[in-house]
Design a protein around this motif. Structure first.
Motif, PDB file in Angstrom:
ATOM      1  N   ALA A 139       3.585   6.004  -5.437  1.00 59.36           N
ATOM      2  CA  ALA A 139       3.570   6.055  -6.897  1.00 59.36           C
ATOM      3  C   ALA A 139       2.454   6.953  -7.409  1.00 59.36           C
ATOM      4  O   ALA A 139       2.616   7.648  -8.415  1.00 59.36           O
ATOM      5  CB  ALA A 139       3.407   4.643  -7.461  1.00 59.36           C
ATOM      6  N   PHE A 140       1.343   6.967  -6.713  1.00 64.40           N
ATOM      7  CA  PHE A 140       0.203   7.783  -7.138  1.00 64.40           C
ATOM      8  C   PHE A 140       0.433   9.270  -6.850  1.00 64.40           C
ATOM      9  O   PHE A 140      -0.080  10.137  -7.558  1.00 64.40           O
ATOM     10  CB  PHE A 140      -1.068   7.305  -6.436  1.00 64.40           C
ATOM     11  CG  PHE A 140      -2.323   7.940  -6.938  1.00 64.40           C
ATOM     12  CD1 PHE A 140      -2.837   7.610  -8.180  1.00 64.40           C
ATOM     13  CD2 PHE A 140      -2.992   8.882  -6.178  1.00 64.40           C
ATOM     14  CE1 PHE A 140      -4.008   8.197  -8.648  1.00 64.40           C
ATOM     15  CE2 PHE A 140      -4.154   9.481  -6.631  1.00 64.40           C
ATOM     16  CZ  PHE A 140      -4.665   9.140  -7.883  1.00 64.40           C
ATOM     17  N   LEU A 181       0.839  -1.205   0.000  1.00 66.28           N
ATOM     18  CA  LEU A 181       0.000   0.000   0.000  1.00 66.28           C
ATOM     19  C   LEU A 181       0.877   1.259   0.000  1.00 66.28           C
ATOM     20  O   LEU A 181       0.583   2.233  -0.698  1.00 66.28           O
ATOM     21  CB  LEU A 181      -0.941  -0.003   1.203  1.00 66.28           C
ATOM     22  CG  LEU A 181      -1.878   1.200   1.301  1.00 66.28           C
ATOM     23  CD1 LEU A 181      -2.831   1.250   0.121  1.00 66.28           C
ATOM     24  CD2 LEU A 181      -2.663   1.173   2.612  1.00 66.28           C
ATOM     25  N   MET A 183       2.032   1.955  -3.433  1.00 67.99           N
ATOM     26  CA  MET A 183       0.953   2.444  -4.286  1.00 67.99           C
ATOM     27  C   MET A 183       0.675   3.920  -4.015  1.00 67.99           C
ATOM     28  O   MET A 183       0.488   4.710  -4.950  1.00 67.99           O
ATOM     29  CB  MET A 183      -0.313   1.619  -4.042  1.00 67.99           C
ATOM     30  CG  MET A 183      -0.219   0.170  -4.514  1.00 67.99           C
ATOM     31  SD  MET A 183      -1.672  -0.803  -4.035  1.00 67.99           S
ATOM     32  CE  MET A 183      -2.945   0.015  -4.997  1.00 67.99           C
TER      33      MET A 183
END
Length: 291
Positions: free
Chosen positions: A7-8, A1, A4
């Motif tokens: 990266a977002f 998580l 993620m």
């Protein structure tokens, strides 16, 4: 998580639920100094207590409340659905910034048919997750002496569905429905019954009102904030009495639809949500200034 989220590279972070992913996202934000908002969607202390052996419920509820308070304490603000939920959270010791965020309904899908007399016998409808915390037994177990002659209909899926089908063979169970099929079942009913005591809002309540149905529910946070006029339905400790009163609610289906359409807009809700999420991201200090 964590990978993620990194990266977002989000502009703002909103954590919607106090589950494992929510705790993981909270930990990431605190570790990296990222402000975030949260939302209180479910009365988890009561929800968990209902799934605990009776002798342990009070202790379990107290422990769960402590964890939920801790979860939301680090948020720049926490979205709450209604005034009575906000008041309840203050009584529980929530000291952070609480921001009211209502819900919306699609009037292009959820609109009533023509006004018509109450069916004979009346159709009593429940829509939602079929699970123990929804207290559906409190509805389906009502006798004709308590509600008057009636036909009961349940729409939804969940872990209690098979058990309830066996226990109540005279009830119509449709399973999961969406879209036009769901709207048609609402239109065919006469009263919407909401037996849950743990929901903080209940979008199905405003869907029912938008389709012109009066609501029968317990007088608890959530329904208390939505069924605010006699024409919208009836609340009470005794669900059977509330159903009988809702059947006589002094308003038309069209009037209830107009009430819901004018008060519950997804566009308004989205604007409020985005405004406060971005405000939390840009603000200095522990909380937004107005809190």
């Amino acid at each position: 998580l964590s990978a993620m989220i990194a990266a977002f590279a989000p502009t703002a972070v909103h954590i919607a639920v106090e589950g494992p992913l929510g705790w993981a996202a909270r930990r990431y934000c605190l570790r990296h100094g990222m402000p975030f908002s949260t939302a209180f969607h479910t009365n988890f202390p009561a929800y968990v207590a209902l799934r605990t052996p009776r002798g342990l419920r009070r202790v379990t509820e107290r422990i769960t409340l402590t964890l939920v308070r801790r979860f939301h304490a680090s948020a720049r603000h926490t979205f709450v659905s209604t005034a009575s939920i906000e008041a309840q959270m203050r009584e529980w010791g929530f000291a952070g910034c609480l921001v009211r965020l209502s819900r919306g309904v699609d009037p292009a899908l959820f609109f009533p048919g023509l006004d018509r007399p109450v069916s004979a016998p009346p159709v009593l409808l429940y829509v939602g997750r079929v699970a123990p915390e929804k207290s559906i037994d409190a509805f389906l177990g009502l006798s004709a002496a308590q509600t008057g002659p009636a036909r009961k209909v349940v729409v939804g899926d969940g872990p209690a569905l098979a058990k309830l089908r066996l226990a109540y063979p005279d009830v119509t169970f449709h399973g999961m429905l969406t879209g036009v099929a769901l709207a048609e079942v609402y239109r065919s009913a006469d009263v919407f019954v909401f037996p849950s005591r743990t929901d903080t809002f209940g979008i199905v309540l405003i869907e029912a009102l938008a389709l012109g149905l009066p609501v029968a529910a317990h007088d608890v946070p959530g329904p208390r904030d939505l069924v605010t006029e006699p024409g919208l339905g009836a609340l009470g400790e005794d669900l059977g009495t509330a159903i009988r009163r809702a059947l006589e609610a002094p308003a038309s289906r069209a009037q209830r639809h107009i009430h819901a359409r004018n008060r519950y807009s997804w566009q308004s809700m989205a604007a409020t949500f985005l405004h406060h999420c971005l405000e939390a991201q840009e603000s200095d200090g522990d909380f937004p200034a107005q809190c």
